[in-house]
Design a protein around this motif. Structure first.
Motif, PDB file in Angstrom:
ATOM      1  N   ILE A  49      -3.919   8.272  10.687  1.00  0.00           N
ATOM      2  CA  ILE A  49      -4.095   6.813  10.702  1.00  0.00           C
ATOM      3  C   ILE A  49      -5.388   6.454  11.429  1.00  0.00           C
ATOM      4  O   ILE A  49      -6.189   5.663  10.945  1.00  0.00           O
ATOM      5  N   GLY A  50      -5.600   7.044  12.605  1.00  0.00           N
ATOM      6  CA  GLY A  50      -6.815   6.759  13.345  1.00  0.00           C
ATOM      7  C   GLY A  50      -6.880   7.559  14.636  1.00  0.00           C
ATOM      8  O   GLY A  50      -5.875   8.094  15.113  1.00  0.00           O
ATOM      9  N   ASN A  51      -8.055   7.651  15.206  1.00  0.00           N
ATOM     10  CA  ASN A  51      -8.280   8.341  16.473  1.00  0.00           C
ATOM     11  C   ASN A  51      -8.184   7.316  17.601  1.00  0.00           C
ATOM     12  O   ASN A  51      -9.172   6.667  17.949  1.00  0.00           O
ATOM     13  N   VAL A  52      -6.979   7.135  18.155  1.00  0.00           N
ATOM     14  CA  VAL A  52      -6.776   6.092  19.165  1.00  0.00           C
ATOM     15  C   VAL A  52      -7.514   6.413  20.458  1.00  0.00           C
ATOM     16  O   VAL A  52      -7.958   5.503  21.165  1.00  0.00           O
ATOM     17  N   ALA A  53      -7.606   7.691  20.798  1.00  0.00           N
ATOM     18  CA  ALA A  53      -8.315   8.048  22.028  1.00  0.00           C
ATOM     19  C   ALA A  53      -9.770   7.601  21.942  1.00  0.00           C
ATOM     20  O   ALA A  53     -10.311   6.982  22.857  1.00  0.00           O
ATOM     21  N   GLN A  54     -10.407   7.888  20.812  1.00  0.00           N
ATOM     22  CA  GLN A  54     -11.804   7.494  20.612  1.00  0.00           C
ATOM     23  C   GLN A  54     -11.940   5.981  20.553  1.00  0.00           C
ATOM     24  O   GLN A  54     -12.827   5.402  21.182  1.00  0.00           O
ATOM     25  N   ASP A  55     -11.047   5.324  19.797  1.00  0.00           N
ATOM     26  CA  ASP A  55     -11.161   3.873  19.605  1.00  0.00           C
ATOM     27  C   ASP A  55     -10.888   3.095  20.882  1.00  0.00           C
ATOM     28  O   ASP A  55     -11.380   1.980  21.048  1.00  0.00           O
ATOM     29  N   LEU A  56     -10.073   3.641  21.777  1.00  0.00           N
ATOM     30  CA  LEU A  56      -9.777   2.975  23.047  1.00  0.00           C
ATOM     31  C   LEU A  56     -10.643   3.483  24.192  1.00  0.00           C
ATOM     32  O   LEU A  56     -10.542   2.993  25.306  1.00  0.00           O
ATOM     33  N   LEU A  58     -10.502   6.536  25.560  1.00  0.00           N
ATOM     34  CA  LEU A  58      -9.659   7.283  26.489  1.00  0.00           C
ATOM     35  C   LEU A  58      -9.945   8.776  26.379  1.00  0.00           C
ATOM     36  O   LEU A  58     -10.168   9.307  25.279  1.00  0.00           O
ATOM     37  N   ASP A  59      -9.912   9.442  27.510  1.00  0.00           N
ATOM     38  CA  ASP A  59     -10.061  10.894  27.553  1.00  0.00           C
ATOM     39  C   ASP A  59      -8.728  11.544  27.221  1.00  0.00           C
ATOM     40  O   ASP A  59      -7.658  11.012  27.559  1.00  0.00           O
ATOM     41  N   LEU A  60      -8.764  12.722  26.545  1.00  0.00           N
ATOM     42  CA  LEU A  60      -7.521  13.412  26.196  1.00  0.00           C
ATOM     43  C   LEU A  60      -6.739  13.801  27.439  1.00  0.00           C
ATOM     44  O   LEU A  60      -5.494  13.780  27.439  1.00  0.00           O
ATOM     45  N   LYS A  61      -7.454  14.142  28.537  1.00  0.00           N
ATOM     46  CA  LYS A  61      -6.743  14.457  29.774  1.00  0.00           C
ATOM     47  C   LYS A  61      -5.991  13.245  30.292  1.00  0.00           C
ATOM     48  O   LYS A  61      -4.893  13.364  30.835  1.00  0.00           O
ATOM     49  N   ARG A  62      -6.581  12.073  30.098  1.00  0.00           N
ATOM     50  CA  ARG A  62      -5.927  10.838  30.555  1.00  0.00           C
ATOM     51  C   ARG A  62      -4.645  10.579  29.755  1.00  0.00           C
ATOM     52  O   ARG A  62      -3.630  10.124  30.296  1.00  0.00           O
ATOM     53  N   LEU A  63      -4.662  10.889  28.449  1.00  0.00           N
ATOM     54  CA  LEU A  63      -3.458  10.716  27.633  1.00  0.00           C
ATOM     55  C   LEU A  63      -2.326  11.591  28.154  1.00  0.00           C
ATOM     56  O   LEU A  63      -1.176  11.171  28.218  1.00  0.00           O
ATOM     57  N   ARG A  64      -2.668  12.841  28.529  1.00  0.00           N
ATOM     58  CA  ARG A  64      -1.627  13.743  29.009  1.00  0.00           C
ATOM     59  C   ARG A  64      -1.166  13.380  30.410  1.00  0.00           C
ATOM     60  O   ARG A  64       0.035  13.328  30.689  1.00  0.00           O
ATOM     61  N   LYS A  82      -0.246  12.008  18.623  1.00  0.00           N
ATOM     62  CA  LYS A  82      -0.544  13.396  18.949  1.00  0.00           C
ATOM     63  C   LYS A  82      -1.462  13.387  20.182  1.00  0.00           C
ATOM     64  O   LYS A  82      -2.689  13.237  20.082  1.00  0.00           O
ATOM     65  N   THR A  83      -0.851  13.526  21.370  1.00  0.00           N
ATOM     66  CA  THR A  83      -1.628  13.402  22.610  1.00  0.00           C
ATOM     67  C   THR A  83      -2.620  14.536  22.793  1.00  0.00           C
ATOM     68  O   THR A  83      -3.629  14.370  23.482  1.00  0.00           O
ATOM     69  N   ASP A  84      -2.347  15.696  22.178  1.00  0.00           N
ATOM     70  CA  ASP A  84      -3.287  16.809  22.329  1.00  0.00           C
ATOM     71  C   ASP A  84      -4.593  16.577  21.576  1.00  0.00           C
ATOM     72  O   ASP A  84      -5.630  17.143  21.918  1.00  0.00           O
ATOM     73  N   LYS A  85      -4.546  15.740  20.534  1.00  0.00           N
ATOM     74  CA  LYS A  85      -5.737  15.439  19.752  1.00  0.00           C
ATOM     75  C   LYS A  85      -6.180  13.983  19.882  1.00  0.00           C
ATOM     76  O   LYS A  85      -7.253  13.621  19.427  1.00  0.00           O
ATOM     77  N   GLY A  86      -5.302  13.143  20.463  1.00  0.00           N
ATOM     78  CA  GLY A  86      -5.641  11.731  20.623  1.00  0.00           C
ATOM     79  C   GLY A  86      -5.611  10.950  19.331  1.00  0.00           C
ATOM     80  O   GLY A  86      -6.283   9.931  19.207  1.00  0.00           O
ATOM     81  N   ILE A  87      -4.802  11.411  18.360  1.00  0.00           N
ATOM     82  CA  ILE A  87      -4.774  10.740  17.058  1.00  0.00           C
ATOM     83  C   ILE A  87      -3.392  10.172  16.773  1.00  0.00           C
ATOM     84  O   ILE A  87      -2.386  10.613  17.341  1.00  0.00           O
ATOM     85  N   LEU A  88      -3.369   9.206  15.894  1.00  0.00           N
ATOM     86  CA  LEU A  88      -2.137   8.572  15.438  1.00  0.00           C
ATOM     87  C   LEU A  88      -1.913   8.984  13.983  1.00  0.00           C
ATOM     88  O   LEU A  88      -2.821   8.880  13.156  1.00  0.00           O
ATOM     89  N   VAL A  89      -0.706   9.496  13.684  1.00  0.00           N
ATOM     90  CA  VAL A  89      -0.410   9.973  12.325  1.00  0.00           C
ATOM     91  C   VAL A  89       0.863   9.320  11.810  1.00  0.00           C
ATOM     92  O   VAL A  89       1.654   8.742  12.568  1.00  0.00           O
ATOM     93  N   VAL A  90       1.075   9.407  10.498  1.00  0.00           N
ATOM     94  CA  VAL A  90       2.280   8.871   9.863  1.00  0.00           C
ATOM     95  C   VAL A  90       3.466   9.766  10.217  1.00  0.00           C
ATOM     96  O   VAL A  90       3.405  10.993  10.087  1.00  0.00           O
TER      97      VAL A  90
END
Length: 447
Positions: A49-56, A58-64, A82-90
């Motif tokens: 769907i989109g790369n939420v980490a990039q769009d917001l 946010l660092d991947l470490k911050r997500l974890r 998917k917190t390991d990749k920072g992406i949102l999927v269906v």
């Protein structure tokens, strides 16, 4: 369904190829952002769907470290983070028609929450329609009895097709098979739905052709184009000189939601100048949509339109339908009925806990956030306006935060030696008459 909007919201915009992001808002130690994605329906599970980490940003470490997670409330979780990749999927099959019906644009929303420090990001997914449904008629055959003496210009309303797709993918046009006696005229209802009627252009002759067989084809505008067909079987009758005529071209009425079955809404009336069986009129609801068919019914003899199912203002605020009057000779007239639904305060507010911290240190300064709650009310207008308060006298207060979110904070310095634990009761009350309330109690320990 309707719910109460927040008391205030601040918006700042900047561009992006697929996404609109709101600059982070710091308010009561909470970071807030907003993203909007557009995807087609029926995407496969796992589709990006989109790369939420990039769009917001946010660092991947911050997500974890922040234990990032999706908060959907009672809604089906269509997406997965998917917190390991920072992406949102269906995560689940998304059927636009099942999700939104004929409402457009179609979207659903949820929040991504992070902790330490608290961050709340609002995500909206717009679901785009694909042409996955053909127009469909409810019946395979339309049976018409028409007198050979029917006047030129006589109109015969035909059953409508339904297509759950929207926009260009929805129903666009009707086509009548080639014949000598009838032409097709198409009309658009106030709600945008289309229906057709046959108009007699050449006199019928029962002795030459006692029966006629035609086809009505409904087509959409998708690519490839889809269509549905219904057979029109016409029996030609002898001598019926006058068609029924309604005394009003439009009827207006109101009905209160939750009205009991059998509640009278309006009475329609048509007259026919013919005598005997040719002047006997029966009434029916014409081309009713599926969501109305189980809610309203008409007495075919008296013309009384009444409630036959659950009327819910949150689902439908008005109904538009047409009533047909038909005599024994097969001639018809139709009239529109517009029904406004009146809202009642039948939904209490709901309180959902987004985050709550216990224990809390006694040396925490005033204004320390101990909890975040989400409050909604499905009613509209004043019935859906909600006020939150703390029931008892306690060293805490509640403040409106972002949209329909509230923050529970300390109001003074806590003293564990005086009070080591609290039961904090939050009350959400709407502005309806009578008002409806919901309570939620939080246990807090002071360390």
């Amino acid at each position: 369904m309707a719910y109460q909007q927040p008391l205030c919201k601040w918006r700042f915009h900047f561009g992006h190829p697929r996404v609109m992001v709101l600059i982070l808002l710091y308010f009561f130690n909470i970071v807030a952002g907003q993203i909007r994605y557009s995807i087609p329906e029926e995407m496969k599970k796992g589709s990006l769907i989109g790369n939420v980490a990039q769009d917001l940003g946010l660092d991947l470490k911050r997500l974890r470290s922040g234990r990032a997670r999706i908060v959907t409330g009672e809604n089906l979780q269509y997406t997965e983070l998917k917190t390991d990749k920072g992406i949102l999927v269906v995560n689940e099959r998304i059927d636009r028609e099942q999700l939104c019906g004929d409402v457009t644009p179609c979207s659903f929303s949820f929040e991504i929450i992070l902790e330490t420090p608290m961050e709340l990001h609002h995500i909206t997914i717009e679901v785009l329609d694909v042409n996955d449904h053909p127009p469909v008629f409810k019946k395979s055959d339309i049976m018409l009895d028409i007198s050979e003496s029917a006047n030129l210009g006589a109109r015969f309303v035909l059953d409508s097709a339904e297509d759950p797709d929207v926009g260009v993918n929805g129903l666009q046009n009707y086509v009548l098979s080639s014949n000598d006696n009838f032409v097709l005229k198409q009309h658009v209802n106030p709600d945008g739905s289309k229906y057709a009627e046959m108009v007699l252009q050449k006199q019928l002759d029962r002795e030459r052709a006692p029966h006629l067989s035609l086809k009505l084809i409904a087509v959409d505008g998708g690519n490839p184009q889809r269509s549905g067909t219904v057979n029109i079987n016409i029996k030609v009758l002898d001598v019926n000189d006058n068609a029924p005529v309604f005394n009003q071209s439009m009827y207006k009425a109101t009905v209160i939601e939750n009205a009991v079955k059998g509640t009278h809404i309006v009475t329609v009336n048509a007259t026919d100048a013919d005598s005997g069986s040719n002047g006997y009129i029966t009434y029916s609801i014409s081309n009713v949509r599926s969501n109305i068919a189980d809610l309203l019914s008409i007495d075919q003899v008296s013309g009384i339109l009444s409630v036959s199912g659950p009327i819910d203002f949150e689902k439908d605020k008005k109904y538009e339908l047409r009533i047909d009057a038909k005599d024994e000779g097969g001639l018809t007239d139709s009239s529109k009925v517009m029904i406004e639904v009146t809202d009642v305060n039948d939904n209490a507010p709901t309180i959902s806990v987004m985050s709550f911290t216990s224990p809390v240190s006694e040396d925490s300064p005033p204004g320390t956030t101990i909890g975040i709650i989400n409050v909604k009310d499905l009613d509209s207008g004043e019935n859906g306006q909600v006020i939150c308060r703390i029931q008892q006298d306690a060293p805490f207060k509640i403040k409106s935060n972002l949209r329909n979110y509230y923050t529970l904070i300390t109001d003074t310095v806590l003293d564990r030696e005086k009070v080591s634990e609290y039961n904090i009761t939050v009350v959400a009350t709407d502005a309806g008459t009578p008002p409806l309330s919901t309570k939620r109690t939080f246990y807090l320990k002071v360390s």
